[in-house]
Scaffold this active site. Structure first.
Site, PDB file in Angstrom:
ATOM      1  N   SER A 191       0.841  -1.191   0.000  1.00 22.77           N
ATOM      2  CA  SER A 191       0.000   0.000   0.000  1.00 22.77           C
ATOM      3  C   SER A 191       0.877   1.244   0.000  1.00 22.77           C
ATOM      4  O   SER A 191       1.999   1.234   0.520  1.00 22.77           O
ATOM      5  CB  SER A 191      -0.886   0.017   1.248  1.00 22.77           C
ATOM      6  OG  SER A 191      -1.507   1.279   1.406  1.00 22.77           O
TER       7      SER A 191
ATOM      8  N   TYR B 239      -1.963  -0.495  10.105  1.00 17.89           N
ATOM      9  CA  TYR B 239      -1.992  -0.897   8.701  1.00 17.89           C
ATOM     10  C   TYR B 239      -0.696  -0.502   7.997  1.00 17.89           C
ATOM     11  O   TYR B 239      -0.074  -1.317   7.301  1.00 17.89           O
ATOM     12  CB  TYR B 239      -3.196  -0.249   8.024  1.00 17.89           C
ATOM     13  CG  TYR B 239      -3.369  -0.580   6.569  1.00 17.89           C
ATOM     14  CD1 TYR B 239      -3.850  -1.829   6.174  1.00 17.89           C
ATOM     15  CD2 TYR B 239      -3.079   0.356   5.574  1.00 17.89           C
ATOM     16  CE1 TYR B 239      -4.030  -2.134   4.837  1.00 17.89           C
ATOM     17  CE2 TYR B 239      -3.256   0.060   4.233  1.00 17.89           C
ATOM     18  CZ  TYR B 239      -3.733  -1.190   3.869  1.00 17.89           C
ATOM     19  OH  TYR B 239      -3.912  -1.486   2.546  1.00 17.89           O
TER      20      TYR B 239
ATOM     21  N   LYS C 246       2.235  -3.032   6.295  1.00 16.12           N
ATOM     22  CA  LYS C 246       2.557  -3.018   4.867  1.00 16.12           C
ATOM     23  C   LYS C 246       4.033  -2.686   4.627  1.00 16.12           C
ATOM     24  O   LYS C 246       4.651  -3.216   3.695  1.00 16.12           O
ATOM     25  CB  LYS C 246       1.656  -2.021   4.129  1.00 16.12           C
ATOM     26  CG  LYS C 246       0.197  -2.464   4.060  1.00 16.12           C
ATOM     27  CD  LYS C 246       0.032  -3.769   3.299  1.00 16.12           C
ATOM     28  CE  LYS C 246      -1.422  -4.097   3.023  1.00 16.12           C
ATOM     29  NZ  LYS C 246      -1.587  -5.305   2.188  1.00 16.12           N
TER      30      LYS C 246
END
Length: 193
Positions: free
Chosen positions: A136, A149, A153
Protein backbone atom coordinates in the site's frame (compact mmCIF):
# COMPACT_ATOMS: atom_id res chain seq x y z
CA UNK A 1 -0.93 -27.20 -19.93
CA UNK A 2 -2.41 -24.64 -17.55
CA UNK A 3 -1.63 -21.20 -16.19
CA UNK A 4 -2.59 -20.96 -12.51
CA UNK A 5 -3.01 -18.05 -10.09
CA UNK A 6 -3.71 -18.36 -6.37
CA UNK A 7 -5.25 -15.11 -5.12
CA UNK A 8 -5.93 -14.37 -1.44
CA UNK A 9 -8.63 -11.88 -0.54
CA UNK A 10 -10.48 -12.90 -3.70
CA UNK A 11 -13.88 -11.67 -2.47
CA UNK A 12 -12.85 -8.04 -1.87
CA UNK A 13 -12.83 -5.14 -4.30
CA UNK A 14 -9.29 -5.56 -5.62
CA UNK A 15 -9.49 -9.35 -5.26
CA UNK A 16 -12.52 -9.69 -7.52
CA UNK A 17 -10.88 -7.54 -10.18
CA UNK A 18 -7.72 -9.67 -9.99
CA UNK A 19 -9.76 -12.87 -10.35
CA UNK A 20 -11.58 -11.51 -13.42
CA UNK A 21 -8.39 -10.17 -14.97
CA UNK A 22 -6.53 -13.47 -14.63
CA UNK A 23 -9.47 -15.54 -15.88
CA UNK A 24 -9.71 -13.25 -18.92
CA UNK A 25 -6.01 -14.00 -19.48
CA UNK A 26 -6.75 -17.76 -19.61
CA UNK A 27 -5.61 -18.61 -16.09
CA UNK A 28 -7.25 -21.04 -13.75
CA UNK A 29 -7.72 -19.18 -10.46
CA UNK A 30 -7.91 -20.48 -6.91
CA UNK A 31 -9.43 -17.78 -4.73
CA UNK A 32 -8.86 -17.74 -0.98
CA UNK A 33 -11.12 -15.76 1.33
CA UNK A 34 -13.07 -16.06 4.58
CA UNK A 35 -16.10 -14.50 2.85
CA UNK A 36 -17.87 -16.22 -0.02
CA UNK A 37 -17.90 -14.26 -3.26
CA UNK A 38 -20.42 -14.05 -6.06
CA UNK A 39 -17.82 -15.45 -8.45
CA UNK A 40 -18.60 -19.19 -8.03
CA UNK A 41 -20.17 -19.43 -11.47
CA UNK A 42 -17.03 -18.22 -13.24
CA UNK A 43 -15.43 -20.82 -15.44
CA UNK A 44 -11.93 -21.83 -14.24
CA UNK A 45 -12.48 -20.36 -10.75
CA UNK A 46 -12.27 -22.39 -7.55
CA UNK A 47 -13.10 -20.72 -4.25
CA UNK A 48 -11.58 -22.01 -1.02
CA UNK A 49 -12.90 -20.79 2.32
CA UNK A 50 -9.82 -19.73 4.24
CA UNK A 51 -9.02 -18.19 7.62
CA UNK A 52 -5.58 -16.63 7.12
CA UNK A 53 -5.21 -15.88 10.82
CA UNK A 54 -5.51 -19.60 11.57
CA UNK A 55 -3.34 -20.36 8.55
CA UNK A 56 -0.49 -18.52 10.26
CA UNK A 57 -1.14 -19.48 13.88
CA UNK A 58 -2.34 -23.10 13.64
CA UNK A 59 0.06 -25.57 12.03
CA UNK A 60 -2.55 -28.34 11.73
CA UNK A 61 -4.98 -25.97 9.98
CA UNK A 62 -2.18 -24.66 7.76
CA UNK A 63 -1.25 -28.16 6.59
CA UNK A 64 -4.89 -29.16 6.01
CA UNK A 65 -5.66 -26.01 4.02
CA UNK A 66 -2.46 -26.35 1.98
CA UNK A 67 -3.41 -29.91 1.03
CA UNK A 68 -6.89 -28.76 0.03
CA UNK A 69 -5.40 -26.07 -2.22
CA UNK A 70 -2.76 -28.40 -3.68
CA UNK A 71 -5.45 -30.87 -4.73
CA UNK A 72 -6.82 -28.14 -7.01
CA UNK A 73 -3.46 -27.52 -8.70
CA UNK A 74 -3.30 -29.11 -12.16
CA UNK A 75 -0.49 -31.59 -12.81
CA UNK A 76 0.95 -29.69 -15.76
CA UNK A 77 1.43 -25.95 -15.30
CA UNK A 78 3.08 -23.46 -17.63
CA UNK A 79 2.81 -20.49 -15.26
CA UNK A 80 2.32 -20.35 -11.48
CA UNK A 81 1.52 -17.11 -9.63
CA UNK A 82 0.61 -16.35 -6.03
CA UNK A 83 -0.97 -12.97 -5.32
CA UNK A 84 -1.09 -12.10 -1.63
CA UNK A 85 -3.89 -9.56 -1.68
CA UNK A 86 -5.85 -10.21 1.54
CA UNK A 87 -5.60 -7.48 4.15
CA UNK A 88 -7.25 -6.00 7.19
CA UNK A 89 -7.26 -2.29 7.88
CA UNK A 90 -7.91 -1.07 11.39
CA UNK A 91 -8.24 2.70 11.51
CA UNK A 92 -7.82 3.92 15.04
CA UNK A 93 -5.87 6.39 17.12
CA UNK A 94 -2.54 4.88 18.18
CA UNK A 95 -3.43 5.09 21.88
CA UNK A 96 -6.66 3.14 21.36
CA UNK A 97 -5.07 0.20 19.52
CA UNK A 98 -4.64 -2.93 21.60
CA UNK A 99 -2.37 -5.96 21.21
CA UNK A 100 -5.10 -7.93 19.42
CA UNK A 101 -5.38 -5.19 16.78
CA UNK A 102 -1.64 -5.35 16.14
CA UNK A 103 -1.59 -9.15 16.16
CA UNK A 104 -4.51 -9.46 13.75
CA UNK A 105 -3.12 -6.84 11.35
CA UNK A 106 0.41 -8.21 11.18
CA UNK A 107 -0.78 -11.81 11.01
CA UNK A 108 -3.01 -11.18 7.98
CA UNK A 109 -1.09 -8.43 6.19
CA UNK A 110 2.51 -9.48 6.82
CA UNK A 111 2.86 -13.07 8.03
CA UNK A 112 0.18 -14.75 5.87
CA UNK A 113 2.05 -13.86 2.64
CA UNK A 114 5.28 -15.21 4.15
CA UNK A 115 3.64 -18.49 5.15
CA UNK A 116 1.92 -18.75 1.75
CA UNK A 117 5.32 -18.60 0.04
CA UNK A 118 6.69 -21.15 2.48
CA UNK A 119 3.81 -23.59 2.00
CA UNK A 120 4.02 -23.41 -1.80
CA UNK A 121 7.81 -23.14 -2.03
CA UNK A 122 8.20 -26.42 -3.94
CA UNK A 123 5.59 -25.46 -6.53
CA UNK A 124 7.12 -22.00 -6.96
CA UNK A 125 10.58 -23.49 -7.55
CA UNK A 126 9.32 -26.27 -9.82
CA UNK A 127 7.47 -23.85 -12.08
CA UNK A 128 9.78 -20.79 -11.79
CA UNK A 129 6.83 -19.08 -10.17
CA UNK A 130 5.99 -15.50 -9.39
CA UNK A 131 4.74 -13.93 -6.16
CA UNK A 132 3.06 -10.54 -6.05
CA UNK A 133 2.48 -9.03 -2.62
CA UNK A 134 -0.09 -6.25 -2.56
CA UNK A 135 1.31 -3.56 -0.28
CA UNK A 136 0.00 0.00 0.00
CA UNK A 137 1.02 3.61 -0.46
CA UNK A 138 0.58 3.75 3.33
CA UNK A 139 3.87 1.86 3.71
CA UNK A 140 5.61 5.15 2.87
CA UNK A 141 2.99 7.91 2.79
CA UNK A 142 0.37 7.52 5.48
CA UNK A 143 -1.96 9.55 7.66
CA UNK A 144 -3.36 9.67 11.18
CA UNK A 145 -5.05 6.51 12.42
CA UNK A 146 -3.22 4.15 10.07
CA UNK A 147 -0.22 3.15 12.22
CA UNK A 148 -1.24 -0.52 12.40
CA UNK A 149 -1.99 -0.90 8.70
CA UNK A 150 0.91 1.25 7.48
CA UNK A 151 3.54 -0.52 9.55
CA UNK A 152 2.25 -3.98 8.53
CA UNK A 153 2.56 -3.02 4.87
CA UNK A 154 6.05 -1.58 5.36
CA UNK A 155 7.04 -4.89 6.99
CA UNK A 156 5.51 -6.76 4.04
CA UNK A 157 7.72 -4.80 1.66
CA UNK A 158 10.78 -5.69 3.74
CA UNK A 159 9.86 -9.38 3.73
CA UNK A 160 9.30 -9.17 -0.03
CA UNK A 161 12.84 -7.87 -0.58
CA UNK A 162 14.32 -10.55 1.68
CA UNK A 163 12.41 -13.39 -0.01
CA UNK A 164 13.35 -12.07 -3.45
CA UNK A 165 17.03 -12.31 -2.53
CA UNK A 166 16.65 -15.82 -1.09
CA UNK A 167 14.49 -17.31 -3.84
CA UNK A 168 15.77 -15.62 -7.01
CA UNK A 169 18.60 -18.21 -7.38
CA UNK A 170 15.82 -20.81 -7.80
CA UNK A 171 14.10 -18.84 -10.58
CA UNK A 172 11.31 -17.49 -8.35
CA UNK A 173 10.43 -13.80 -8.65
CA UNK A 174 8.87 -11.98 -5.70
CA UNK A 175 7.69 -8.38 -5.96
CA UNK A 176 5.34 -6.03 -4.20
CA UNK A 177 3.17 -3.27 -5.58
CA UNK A 178 1.94 -0.34 -3.51
CA UNK A 179 -1.34 0.98 -4.89
CA UNK A 180 -2.67 4.35 -3.89
CA UNK A 181 -6.39 5.06 -3.48
CA UNK A 182 -8.62 2.55 -5.26
CA UNK A 183 -12.37 2.82 -4.85
CA UNK A 184 -13.10 -0.25 -2.70
CA UNK A 185 -15.20 -0.78 0.41
CA UNK A 186 -11.98 -0.72 2.47
CA UNK A 187 -11.11 2.70 1.08
CA UNK A 188 -14.61 4.05 1.70
CA UNK A 189 -14.44 2.87 5.32
CA UNK A 190 -11.15 4.72 5.77
CA UNK A 191 -12.76 8.00 4.66
CA UNK A 192 -15.73 7.54 6.98
CA UNK A 193 -13.45 7.22 10.04
Amino acid sequence: MTKLAIISGSSGGIGKELVNCYIESDFQVIGLDCISSDLEELKNFHEVNCDLFKFVKDEVYRERLSKEIKKLIPKRITEFIIINNAAVQIIEDFLKLNSLDWDNTFTINTFAPLFMVRQFHDELVKHSGHVINISSIHSKLTKKGFSCYASSKAALESITRSLAIELSPFGVSINSISPAAISTEMLKESFSS
